[in-house]
Design an enzyme around this catalytic site. Sequence first.
Site, PDB file in Angstrom:
ATOM      1  N   CYS A 113       0.813  -1.224   0.000  1.00 51.02           N
ATOM      2  CA  CYS A 113       0.000   0.000   0.000  1.00 51.02           C
ATOM      3  C   CYS A 113       0.846   1.274   0.000  1.00 51.02           C
ATOM      4  O   CYS A 113       0.362   2.332  -0.385  1.00 51.02           O
ATOM      5  CB  CYS A 113      -0.949   0.002   1.185  1.00 51.02           C
ATOM      6  SG  CYS A 113      -2.145  -1.341   1.096  1.00 51.02           S
ATOM      7  N   HIS A 248      -3.177   7.418   1.814  1.00 54.09           N
ATOM      8  CA  HIS A 248      -3.595   6.081   1.407  1.00 54.09           C
ATOM      9  C   HIS A 248      -4.987   5.844   1.976  1.00 54.09           C
ATOM     10  O   HIS A 248      -5.256   6.148   3.137  1.00 54.09           O
ATOM     11  CB  HIS A 248      -2.606   5.052   1.946  1.00 54.09           C
ATOM     12  CG  HIS A 248      -3.085   3.643   1.771  1.00 54.09           C
ATOM     13  ND1 HIS A 248      -3.561   3.185   0.577  1.00 54.09           N
ATOM     14  CD2 HIS A 248      -3.181   2.603   2.647  1.00 54.09           C
ATOM     15  CE1 HIS A 248      -3.925   1.921   0.719  1.00 54.09           C
ATOM     16  NE2 HIS A 248      -3.709   1.554   1.967  1.00 54.09           N
ATOM     17  N   ASN A 278      -9.965   0.229  -0.400  1.00 57.81           N
ATOM     18  CA  ASN A 278      -8.496   0.260  -0.354  1.00 57.81           C
ATOM     19  C   ASN A 278      -7.954  -0.370  -1.646  1.00 57.81           C
ATOM     20  O   ASN A 278      -8.072  -1.577  -1.839  1.00 57.81           O
ATOM     21  CB  ASN A 278      -8.028  -0.524   0.884  1.00 57.81           C
ATOM     22  CG  ASN A 278      -6.520  -0.540   1.037  1.00 57.81           C
ATOM     23  OD1 ASN A 278      -5.789  -0.170   0.117  1.00 57.81           O
ATOM     24  ND2 ASN A 278      -6.052  -0.989   2.186  1.00 57.81           N
TER      25      ASN A 278
HETATM   26  N1  COA Z   1     -18.797  -7.581   8.819  1.00 51.56           N
HETATM   27  C1  COA Z   1     -19.343  -7.734  10.032  1.00 51.56           C
HETATM   28  N2  COA Z   1     -18.624  -7.969  11.124  1.00 51.56           N
HETATM   29  C2  COA Z   1     -17.301  -8.063  10.992  1.00 51.56           C
HETATM   30  C3  COA Z   1     -16.656  -7.922   9.747  1.00 51.56           C
HETATM   31  C4  COA Z   1     -17.470  -7.680   8.628  1.00 51.56           C
HETATM   32  N3  COA Z   1     -16.964  -7.507   7.396  1.00 51.56           N
HETATM   33  N4  COA Z   1     -15.339  -8.063   9.927  1.00 51.56           N
HETATM   34  C5  COA Z   1     -15.139  -8.280  11.229  1.00 51.56           C
HETATM   35  N5  COA Z   1     -16.323  -8.290  11.884  1.00 51.56           N
HETATM   36  C6  COA Z   1     -16.578  -8.489  13.308  1.00 51.56           C
HETATM   37  C7  COA Z   1     -15.431  -9.173  14.001  1.00 51.56           C
HETATM   38  O1  COA Z   1     -15.534 -10.571  13.858  1.00 51.56           O
HETATM   39  C8  COA Z   1     -15.629  -8.723  15.438  1.00 51.56           C
HETATM   40  O2  COA Z   1     -16.656  -9.490  15.985  1.00 51.56           O
HETATM   41  P1  COA Z   1     -16.589  -9.947  17.546  1.00 51.56           P
HETATM   42  O3  COA Z   1     -16.579  -8.652  18.314  1.00 51.56           O
HETATM   43  O4  COA Z   1     -17.817 -10.745  17.707  1.00 51.56           O
HETATM   44  O5  COA Z   1     -15.312 -10.709  17.663  1.00 51.56           O
HETATM   45  C9  COA Z   1     -16.170  -7.291  15.285  1.00 51.56           C
HETATM   46  O6  COA Z   1     -16.664  -7.211  13.947  1.00 51.56           O
HETATM   47  C10 COA Z   1     -15.122  -6.234  15.506  1.00 51.56           C
HETATM   48  O7  COA Z   1     -13.967  -6.589  14.755  1.00 51.56           O
HETATM   49  P2  COA Z   1     -12.636  -5.744  14.788  1.00 51.56           P
HETATM   50  O8  COA Z   1     -11.659  -6.399  13.893  1.00 51.56           O
HETATM   51  O9  COA Z   1     -12.236  -5.458  16.203  1.00 51.56           O
HETATM   52  O10 COA Z   1     -13.185  -4.373  14.155  1.00 51.56           O
HETATM   53  P3  COA Z   1     -12.432  -3.017  13.902  1.00 51.56           P
HETATM   54  O11 COA Z   1     -13.237  -1.921  14.430  1.00 51.56           O
HETATM   55  O12 COA Z   1     -10.984  -3.078  14.296  1.00 51.56           O
HETATM   56  O13 COA Z   1     -12.507  -2.915  12.312  1.00 51.56           O
HETATM   57  C11 COA Z   1     -11.034  -3.174  10.437  1.00 51.56           C
HETATM   58  C12 COA Z   1     -11.853  -3.878  11.523  1.00 51.56           C
HETATM   59  C13 COA Z   1     -10.306  -4.216   9.633  1.00 51.56           C
HETATM   60  C14 COA Z   1     -11.986  -2.397   9.572  1.00 51.56           C
HETATM   61  C15 COA Z   1     -10.031  -2.210  11.107  1.00 51.56           C
HETATM   62  O14 COA Z   1      -9.328  -2.873  12.119  1.00 51.56           O
HETATM   63  C16 COA Z   1      -9.047  -1.646  10.131  1.00 51.56           C
HETATM   64  O15 COA Z   1      -9.393  -0.899   9.233  1.00 51.56           O
HETATM   65  N6  COA Z   1      -7.743  -1.970  10.315  1.00 51.56           N
HETATM   66  C17 COA Z   1      -6.693  -1.451   9.479  1.00 51.56           C
HETATM   67  C18 COA Z   1      -6.794  -2.080   8.150  1.00 51.56           C
HETATM   68  C19 COA Z   1      -5.846  -1.470   7.207  1.00 51.56           C
HETATM   69  O16 COA Z   1      -5.610  -0.314   7.230  1.00 51.56           O
HETATM   70  N7  COA Z   1      -5.325  -2.305   6.344  1.00 51.56           N
HETATM   71  C20 COA Z   1      -4.544  -1.940   5.269  1.00 51.56           C
HETATM   72  C21 COA Z   1      -3.327  -1.254   5.663  1.00 51.56           C
HETATM   73  S1  COA Z   1      -2.561  -0.927   4.206  1.00 51.56           S
END
Ligand code: COA
Length: 321
Positions: A113, A248, A278
């Site tokens: 990325c 990004h 993304n």
């Molecule tokens: N739909 C519904 N629920 C989902 C889901 C989806 N697509 N993906 C995950 N969940 C659930 C999880 O299983 C978790 O459930 P639980 O509480 O029962 O265990 C809950 O939602 C919360 O998950 P969590 O991973 O803690 O959510 P978050 O607020 O951290 O959001 C991301 C997840 C991935 C959106 C976030 O962490 C993020 O954007 N991270 C950085 C990603 C990034 O920048 N990547 C690229 C870098 S280049």
Amino acid sequence: MSGSRVLGTGSALPRRVVTNAELAETVDTSDEWIVARTGIRQRYVAGEGETTSTLAIAAARAALADAGVEASSIGLIVLATATPDNTFPATATKVQAALGCQGGIAFDVAAVCSGFLYALATADSLLKTGMATRALVIGAETFSRILDWEDRTTCVLFGDGAGAVVLEAPSGEADGAGILGTRLHADGDQHDLLYVDGGPSSTQTVGHVRMRGPEVFRHAVVNLAAVLREVLEDTGVSVNEIDWVVPHQANARILDATARKLGLAPEKVVVTVHDHANTSAASVPLALDVARKDGRIKPGDLVMLEAMGGGFTWGASLIRM
Ligand code: COA
């Protein structure tokens, strides 16, 4: 002395739009969850006949047209991608062949990325040494082809696309336009937080994206705020002088948190994640092109580009347009 100058930008997207509601038909997710946690409303997904190179070629042609320069004047193509058409040769050489500017330099850069930031810095350095006078710097991806479409924690986050910039070697003009400063970093200890579980030398397969999202999130905010501060310090520019930040586009909440940490007005941040999701290395040049073409970014503006990705790799670059 200023660095290389941006002469023009271009971008390209696949034909097909996939909404959150469509994804919710095949994986256990919802439009509400995706919008609330990421800001993403839709993404573009490559279809038949669309590959990283076709998107890159379209974006490159648009950038050349915007710059008003001939493809024959391009002596260097640096293409950032984690999803090349083939393991080799570099996708950049396919772009070169399509544009008909063979004979110069063409290669790919792999920094996921933050690939576009790495590619931009590489091209800027080569232009400054006189290896070429004009370059195409491209970020192009078809991440849809390395997603596990049954893994809701990753498949809702990514999309396909390409963005390109025509860059010219510093000319010494008095307007001060050009790349003013760049910082790049990597931390190979963080490999397991964001990676693809395949590759030619390990599994002989392409593999799928694997990510520990919440941990990536925390690192992203800290690293991005730190690298932006470094570039501001290097260039002697204050945060209030920045006209636009083109980050990004991984998650709207990362953009908000980073802006807050820096004391940056949120309306100065270009946000396209709702539309594109993304797109990895394509996201920064795509967003830059959107904000130039809709008239937000104007000649003379001070624009900060920033990105972080797998590796980890991260970086930022300050440009006077
Ligand atoms: N739909 C519904 N629920 C989902 C889901 C989806 N697509 N993906 C995950 N969940 C659930 C999880 O299983 C978790 O459930 P639980 O509480 O029962 O265990 C809950 O939602 C919360 O998950 P969590 O991973 O803690 O959510 P978050 O607020 O951290 O959001 C991301 C997840 C991935 C959106 C976030 O962490 C993020 O954007 N991270 C950085 C990603 C990034 O920048 N990547 C690229 C870098 S280049």
